[in-house]
Design an enzyme around this catalytic site. Structure first.
Site, PDB file in Angstrom:
ATOM      1  N   TYR B  31      56.474 -69.547  19.319  1.00  7.44           N
ATOM      2  CA  TYR B  31      57.619 -69.291  20.190  1.00  7.44           C
ATOM      3  C   TYR B  31      57.494 -67.926  20.850  1.00  7.44           C
ATOM      4  O   TYR B  31      56.615 -67.129  20.500  1.00  7.44           O
ATOM      5  CB  TYR B  31      58.926 -69.374  19.382  1.00  7.44           C
ATOM      6  CG  TYR B  31      59.177 -68.180  18.490  1.00  7.44           C
ATOM      7  CD1 TYR B  31      58.468 -68.009  17.300  1.00  7.44           C
ATOM      8  CD2 TYR B  31      60.092 -67.190  18.847  1.00  7.44           C
ATOM      9  CE1 TYR B  31      58.679 -66.907  16.504  1.00  7.44           C
ATOM     10  CE2 TYR B  31      60.311 -66.078  18.045  1.00  7.44           C
ATOM     11  CZ  TYR B  31      59.596 -65.945  16.876  1.00  7.44           C
ATOM     12  OH  TYR B  31      59.791 -64.840  16.083  1.00  7.44           O
ATOM     13  N   ARG B  50      50.876 -63.341  25.396  1.00  9.61           N
ATOM     14  CA  ARG B  50      50.902 -63.416  23.926  1.00  9.61           C
ATOM     15  C   ARG B  50      51.140 -64.851  23.462  1.00  9.61           C
ATOM     16  O   ARG B  50      50.558 -65.315  22.472  1.00  9.61           O
ATOM     17  CB  ARG B  50      51.978 -62.485  23.365  1.00  9.61           C
ATOM     18  CG  ARG B  50      51.985 -62.467  21.848  1.00  9.61           C
ATOM     19  CD  ARG B  50      52.934 -61.431  21.309  1.00  9.61           C
ATOM     20  NE  ARG B  50      54.324 -61.771  21.595  1.00  9.61           N
ATOM     21  CZ  ARG B  50      55.356 -60.992  21.316  1.00  9.61           C
ATOM     22  NH1 ARG B  50      55.164 -59.823  20.752  1.00  9.61           N
ATOM     23  NH2 ARG B  50      56.591 -61.367  21.592  1.00  9.61           N
ATOM     24  N   HIS B 101      48.891 -83.602   7.473  1.00 10.15           N
ATOM     25  CA  HIS B 101      48.588 -82.207   7.751  1.00 10.15           C
ATOM     26  C   HIS B 101      47.659 -81.990   8.949  1.00 10.15           C
ATOM     27  O   HIS B 101      47.964 -81.159   9.797  1.00 10.15           O
ATOM     28  CB  HIS B 101      48.046 -81.527   6.490  1.00 10.15           C
ATOM     29  CG  HIS B 101      49.088 -81.274   5.436  1.00 10.15           C
ATOM     30  ND1 HIS B 101      49.636 -82.275   4.670  1.00 10.15           N
ATOM     31  CD2 HIS B 101      49.703 -80.134   5.046  1.00 10.15           C
ATOM     32  CE1 HIS B 101      50.529 -81.751   3.849  1.00 10.15           C
ATOM     33  NE2 HIS B 101      50.596 -80.456   4.052  1.00 10.15           N
ATOM     34  N   LYS B 146      52.686 -65.633  16.518  1.00 13.11           N
ATOM     35  CA  LYS B 146      54.155 -65.698  16.564  1.00 13.11           C
ATOM     36  C   LYS B 146      54.574 -67.132  16.238  1.00 13.11           C
ATOM     37  O   LYS B 146      55.016 -67.892  17.107  1.00 13.11           O
ATOM     38  CB  LYS B 146      54.667 -65.247  17.936  1.00 13.11           C
ATOM     39  CG  LYS B 146      56.125 -64.792  17.918  1.00 13.11           C
ATOM     40  CD  LYS B 146      56.474 -64.025  19.186  1.00 13.11           C
ATOM     41  CE  LYS B 146      57.957 -63.751  19.296  1.00 13.11           C
ATOM     42  NZ  LYS B 146      58.472 -62.741  18.356  1.00 13.11           N
ATOM     43  N   GLU B 178      55.818 -54.086   9.249  1.00 14.52           N
ATOM     44  CA  GLU B 178      56.802 -54.248  10.331  1.00 14.52           C
ATOM     45  C   GLU B 178      58.087 -54.792   9.725  1.00 14.52           C
ATOM     46  O   GLU B 178      58.184 -54.924   8.502  1.00 14.52           O
ATOM     47  CB  GLU B 178      56.259 -55.191  11.405  1.00 14.52           C
ATOM     48  CG  GLU B 178      55.961 -56.592  10.876  1.00 14.52           C
ATOM     49  CD  GLU B 178      55.328 -57.523  11.906  1.00 14.52           C
ATOM     50  OE1 GLU B 178      55.459 -57.278  13.117  1.00 14.52           O
ATOM     51  OE2 GLU B 178      54.717 -58.513  11.472  1.00 14.52           O
ATOM     52  N   LEU B 202      52.845 -58.407  14.238  1.00 18.15           N
ATOM     53  CA  LEU B 202      52.895 -58.980  15.573  1.00 18.15           C
ATOM     54  C   LEU B 202      52.631 -57.864  16.579  1.00 18.15           C
ATOM     55  O   LEU B 202      53.162 -56.753  16.447  1.00 18.15           O
ATOM     56  CB  LEU B 202      54.276 -59.590  15.829  1.00 18.15           C
ATOM     57  CG  LEU B 202      54.353 -60.300  17.181  1.00 18.15           C
ATOM     58  CD1 LEU B 202      53.604 -61.619  17.133  1.00 18.15           C
ATOM     59  CD2 LEU B 202      55.794 -60.520  17.579  1.00 18.15           C
TER      60      LEU B 202
END
Lengths: 279, 279
Positions: B31, B50, B101, B146, B178, B202
């Site tokens: 996302y 990104r 999977h 992300k 982070e 990230l």
């Protein structure tokens, strides 16, 4: 196909997951997968106990007044699956709410979904064994939670599929943990060795049944991490899971395991396991 | 609210995510979140670069013929949000297919969802600062992706919320990585220090803008891990993110950071950042 969704039975095509469901946006949920034999879910109480455990760990209260044993029976009845090879898939998420990381406050209704999924017993793989690859275990630190956050497992399983392998086996800190959707055991001198429970692996129900089978058969069941070099020299390797049951791994990273054929210990355990599921 | 879903614009209430969507069952998706100022998405090209990167890492091809800059403009226009405080949320998953999977073979149509979400500028928090807690970083080994697999972030953010804190800051191997939804920086002797990019954090777009601001202002921007003891003795701490912008952390684990007030470096950077978003 009739499925269960938030207290109701309906056609699967009628289920609408909200795009803001925390299962869809945040992997904020857990699941279970219960194999059914002749219309009866196998070890469902153990699965539901583990489900309750996962829910508690992510601090999600089980839905009040839902008996998943009843849901399983009802799904089997409504879909006429009494004789079918099938499994129950069960998932619960923290519900739909405007996206933010902390839990919705006040809480919203969780999302509960359950459905039967078809199972094709992999007779050939049980008999002849499969190949597996090893991959670094880059998953998070709570693999004991059966969370829907399975992207690392997906990526590893895809690597296995592309290598023509059945499973990818994770190596963390120089030792085998488990597979992407199975627990893993190795056999040395007639004894089964497998990673102990804790945060590094899922406390597998099939793994528990294998422990029982070992006990019944007088086979030592040792819960210690198996280092990678020892693993590569195992007499036998096998993987365990609800739909996998016990599957011999006869090729690891392209090299034969032992003599390259399913070994005597996994054979005995497969028979013992089959007797339990026939019960 | 009009949203974008698989090539069409529709009311959010009309969006139906399939229960077998791999976003819902496997966290198999990524996302982006892009802040919009006066109807214009800020640094959207960097966000989309990104996004493309995350998609490549999970081996999901971007949807052919979709220009997310156009989608953003169209959502802003259709919802009359030209003057509103808002942000674009964008998510893509590997689509709906019977659960297993490895990737669906043959591939299925990916699921693409985009919507505007309201933003309330936290003026008070920018001005007065917030508190944060530290938590062990038990996330997986690819925090540069992300991904929507955010359960560890959810659980940590909830701990922060219950402690009355704005953010939970992850500590891995004795150093700050982070926050659950922000990058983190500390100030020592007038220099900004923050974890280098790589797999542990990230690669934040706001972090990049802060690097530019530092360059503009002649403030050293040092990309090195900050150990926990040093972190606790920082002159200043701040968190950075697309909706967070730059927020001073004035209390860490219940103790004041520096003199317990927003410091001069974060103040200067906030002003410099504000000039960029006004541009």
């Amino acid at each position: 196909m009739i499925v269960y969704f938030n207290g109701r039975y309906m056609e699967k095509s009628e289920v609408r997951i909200d795009p803001e469901d925390r299962g869809f946006m945040l992997a904020d949920g857990t699941y279970e997968f219960v194999r059914c034999y002749r219309g009866k879910p196998f070890r469902i109480r153990e699965h539901l106990r583990r489900f309750a455990n996962s829910l508690a760990q992510i601090r999600l209260a089980p839905p009040a007044g839902v008996d998943f044993e009843d849901v399983a029976s009802e799904l089997i009845r409504r879909n006429g699956m009494e004789e079918a090879e099938t499994a129950l898939y069960l998932q619960m998420t923290r519900g739909a709410a405007p996206r933010k990381h902390p839990f919705p406050d006040p809480p919203v209704r969780p999302t509960v979904y359950a459905a039967l999924v078809p199972v094709t017993p992999p007779e050939d793989k049980w008999r002849n064994g499969v190949s597996a690859i090893t991959v670094p275990d880059t998953r998070w630190g709570h693999c004991d939670i059966k969370s829907i956050g399975l992207l690392p497992n997906v990526l590893a399983a895809q690597r296995a599929a592309e290598a023509g392998a059945e499973e990818a086996i994770f190596i963390r800190d120089g030792a085998v943990t488990e597979g992407t959707h199975t627990n893993v055991a190795a056999v040395f001198d007639g004894a089964v060795e497998t990673h102990p429970t804790g945060t590094a692996i899922l406390d597998g129900i099939t793994r528990d049944v294998v422990r029982e089978c070992c006990s019944d058969e007088g086979i030592p069941f040792i819960e210690e991490p198996v280092t990678e070099p020892r693993f590569r020299n195992a007499d036998e390797i096998f993987i365990m899971g609800s739909s996998t049951e016990l599957m011999p791994v006869v090729v690891l990273d392209g090299r034969p395991v032992g003599n390259g054929l399913p070994g005597p210990v996994v054979r005995r355990l497969q028979s013992a396991f089959r007797r339990k599921t026939a019960g």
